[in-house]
Design a protein around this motif. Structure first.
Motif: not given
Length: 334
Positions: A197-224
């Motif tokens: 899911s997109s929340p898990l894809a974002i969590l991977a960035i926050l944890q440093g497992d990946v460096q970036f993603a292009c995923v739906p805004a609903v998962a990105v904007i709250p973290q921004v």
């Protein structure tokens, strides 16, 4: 008294009772068959995890759809296989009008090209109901990455080609293919790591497992907004009215990269026309409701709607446009 001379009235009565019971059973079955649809809960399968974009729009729509149908509309998450598992399950389900799926670009179109042997055919085993909504993908990095623009990300990937990983919402999803296209257009390299899911894809960035993603805004904007991530670009041809401050790929110097993450409601191919038409009418009515639009906009989604035929044409167009792009990337899944 032997069996040959025994009185016959018990058997006669038994046969009479059986006949009456059979008549009642047939009448009951006929009455049940004639009951208007729906006469029990309707399921909408979400082939992704809770909190994913299809899950969010499904629950918003279901809340208003249920009273219009006069039955509960139950959302059931069946994540796995990049959306193929839940989508394929509905493709093989009985077309009785009680099972639908809200699926996305990958399982409904792209995977027919990506997979050498997809276990279902979305164009023959599913039938369109309605294009529910869409949203731009947003490319983002962690706020402490030191990267502030898409050009800087491309430059960093070229400088250190073995350093970068990117997350997505699954193999064959738009969030993967959008980055694969970016890699082709910029001659860069990054390793794909899929998530459910997109929340898990974002969590991977926050944890440093990946460096970036292009995923739906609903998962990105709250973290921004929380200061944890930084946006780089939006995937659509024009800036989204919901995120007007984020530049397009073209504005970021990559004019040929444009895509939309969309979500469509489908039914098993054998579902009767009248049921599909009723669902289409009711969902279009729900999508037009001001409070539904407000809820979707709050999740950075745009309601779309339209006819079954509109969705069918849209899927065929997506197939025509994306097939050469997928083949150009060289991705092939067993």
């Amino acid at each position: 008294m032997n069996i040959l001379t025994a009185p016959r009235f018990p058997l006669t009565r038994l046969l009479a009772r059986c006949a009456v019971a059979a008549t009642v059973a047939l009448a009951t079955a006929g009455a049940m068959a004639q009951q208007p649809w729906p006469n029990k809960p309707v399921r909408i399968i979400v082939p992704y995890g809770a909190g994913s974009s299809p899950d969010v729009i499904a629950r918003i729509v279901a809340e208003k759809l249920s009273p219009r149908l006069g039955q509960p509309v139950v959302i059931e998450n069946r994540a796995g296989g990049g959306g193929n598992n839940g989508t394929g399950m509905v493709a093989k389900a009985a077309g009785d009008g009680y099972t639908f799926v809200i699926s996305t670009n990958g399982p409904l179109v792209y995977n027919t090209v990506l997979y050498k042997k997809l276990p279902y055919d979305p164009f023959t085993e599913l039938r369109p109901v309605v294009l529910a909504g869409g949203q731009a993908n947003i490319c983002a990095v962690r706020s402490d990455s030191g990267i502030t623009t898409l050009k800087e990300l491309v430059a960093a990937m070229k400088k250190e080609p073995g350093k970068f990983n990117f997350s997505s919402t699954g193999v064959g999803s738009l969030s993967q293919l959008g980055v694969e296209l970016l890699k082709v257009k910029t001659d860069t390299f990054a390793v794909h790591i899929p998530y459910a899911s997109s929340p898990l894809a974002i969590l991977a960035i926050l944890q440093g497992d990946v460096q970036f993603a292009c995923v739906p805004a609903v998962a990105v904007i709250p973290q921004v907004k929380a200061g944890k991530m930084r946006t780089l670009a939006v995937s659509t041809a024009k800036r989204s009215q919901l995120t007007p401050d984020i530049p397009t790929m073209k504005e970021a110097g990559l004019p040929e990269i444009e895509n939309l993450a969309w979500m469509a409601i489908m039914a098993p191919a054998t579902t009767p026309n009248d049921i599909v038409q009723r669902m289409n009418i009711e969902i279009n009515a729900v999508l037009a409701m001001p409070d539904v639009k407000e809820k979707l906009h709050a999740q950075y989604m745009e309601p779309i709607g339209g006819s079954e035929q509109d969705l069918q044409r849209f899927m065929q167009q997506e197939l025509r446009v994306m097939t050469p792009i997928i083949k150009r990337t060289g991705i092939s899944i067993e």
